[in-house]
Design a protein around this motif. Structure first.
Motif, PDB file in Angstrom:
ATOM      1  N   GLY A  34      54.065  84.200 105.212  1.00  0.00           N
ATOM      2  CA  GLY A  34      54.404  82.802 105.468  1.00  0.00           C
ATOM      3  C   GLY A  34      54.241  81.875 104.289  1.00  0.00           C
ATOM      4  N   ASP A  35      53.694  82.346 103.186  1.00  0.00           N
ATOM      5  CA  ASP A  35      53.507  81.498 102.010  1.00  0.00           C
ATOM      6  C   ASP A  35      54.395  82.024 100.883  1.00  0.00           C
ATOM      7  OD1 ASP A  35      52.678  79.725 100.118  1.00  0.00           O
ATOM      8  OD2 ASP A  35      50.557  80.258 100.211  1.00  0.00           O
ATOM      9  N   THR A  36      55.586  81.455 100.753  1.00  0.00           N
ATOM     10  CA  THR A  36      56.548  81.952  99.772  1.00  0.00           C
ATOM     11  C   THR A  36      56.216  81.530  98.344  1.00  0.00           C
ATOM     12  OG1 THR A  36      57.936  80.023 100.190  1.00  0.00           O
ATOM     13  CG2 THR A  36      58.434  82.031 101.445  1.00  0.00           C
ATOM     14  N   THR A  37      55.340  80.538  98.176  1.00  0.00           N
ATOM     15  CA  THR A  37      55.012  80.065  96.827  1.00  0.00           C
ATOM     16  C   THR A  37      53.722  80.680  96.288  1.00  0.00           C
ATOM     17  OG1 THR A  37      53.802  78.172  97.708  1.00  0.00           O
ATOM     18  CG2 THR A  37      56.146  77.855  97.261  1.00  0.00           C
ATOM     19  N   ALA A  38      53.052  81.498  97.089  1.00  0.00           N
ATOM     20  CA  ALA A  38      51.768  82.082  96.664  1.00  0.00           C
ATOM     21  C   ALA A  38      51.975  83.149  95.599  1.00  0.00           C
ATOM     22  CB  ALA A  38      51.044  82.668  97.863  1.00  0.00           C
ATOM     23  N   LYS A  39      50.970  83.274  94.732  1.00  0.00           N
ATOM     24  CA  LYS A  39      50.992  84.332  93.733  1.00  0.00           C
ATOM     25  C   LYS A  39      50.672  85.663  94.400  1.00  0.00           C
ATOM     26  CE  LYS A  39      48.407  83.653  90.261  1.00  0.00           C
ATOM     27  NZ  LYS A  39      47.446  83.282  89.235  1.00  0.00           N
ATOM     28  N   PRO A  40      51.228  86.770  93.896  1.00  0.00           N
ATOM     29  CA  PRO A  40      50.899  88.090  94.448  1.00  0.00           C
ATOM     30  C   PRO A  40      49.408  88.396  94.282  1.00  0.00           C
ATOM     31  CG  PRO A  40      52.825  88.216  93.039  1.00  0.00           C
ATOM     32  CD  PRO A  40      52.252  86.840  92.861  1.00  0.00           C
ATOM     33  N   ILE A  41      48.876  89.160  95.222  1.00  0.00           N
ATOM     34  CA  ILE A  41      47.475  89.574  95.197  1.00  0.00           C
ATOM     35  C   ILE A  41      47.427  91.038  94.811  1.00  0.00           C
ATOM     36  CG2 ILE A  41      45.375  89.851  96.559  1.00  0.00           C
ATOM     37  CD1 ILE A  41      46.528  87.651  98.434  1.00  0.00           C
ATOM     38  N   ASN A  42      46.649  91.363  93.800  1.00  0.00           N
ATOM     39  CA  ASN A  42      46.465  92.747  93.382  1.00  0.00           C
ATOM     40  C   ASN A  42      45.332  93.356  94.191  1.00  0.00           C
ATOM     41  OD1 ASN A  42      48.429  92.567  91.280  1.00  0.00           O
ATOM     42  ND2 ASN A  42      46.940  91.409  90.104  1.00  0.00           N
ATOM     43  N   CYS A  43      45.605  94.506  94.819  1.00  0.00           N
ATOM     44  CA  CYS A  43      44.628  95.144  95.702  1.00  0.00           C
ATOM     45  C   CYS A  43      44.313  96.551  95.234  1.00  0.00           C
ATOM     46  CB  CYS A  43      45.161  95.226  97.133  1.00  0.00           C
ATOM     47  SG  CYS A  43      45.569  93.652  97.851  1.00  0.00           S
ATOM     48  N   ILE A  44      43.093  96.982  95.510  1.00  0.00           N
ATOM     49  CA  ILE A  44      42.651  98.344  95.224  1.00  0.00           C
ATOM     50  C   ILE A  44      42.022  98.900  96.485  1.00  0.00           C
ATOM     51  CG2 ILE A  44      41.010  99.738  93.920  1.00  0.00           C
ATOM     52  CD1 ILE A  44      41.429  97.894  91.592  1.00  0.00           C
TER      53      ILE A  44
END
Length: 90
Positions: A34-44
């Motif tokens: 739902g947040d099109t302007t958010a930066k991608p989150i890097n996950c491990i």
């Protein structure tokens, strides 16, 4: 120092990479739903990473639970992959 755990509802961005084979460590990139302007989150993810790798489909919606490490990567400790009813029934 206390680790602050968080819940995230995200969409998989179809970017993943196997970092290690033993133990199996997986990197993936997600974006909040739902947040099109958010930066991608890097996950491990390490714990049950092979299960997550098997369940990931393009543009899958995920529910993640975990914490951020010192490199501002989200370390997944628990996850759920939303799948279609037809997938569950087969």
């Amino acid at each position: 120092m206390t680790i602050q755990s968080e819940n995230l509802t995200v969409k998989y961005l179809n970017k993943s990479k196997i970092l290690k084979l033993d133990p199996f460590m997986l990197y993936l990139q997600v974006i909040p739903v739902g947040d099109t302007t958010a930066k991608p989150i890097n996950c491990i993810v390490v714990h049950h990473a092979l299960t997550l790798f098997y369940q990931l489909k393009p543009n899958a919606k995920l529910a993640l639970y975990g914490h951020y490490n010192s490199r501002h990567q989200f370390v997944i400790t628990k996850f759920m992959v939303q799948s279609a009813v037809q997938t569950l029934a087969s």
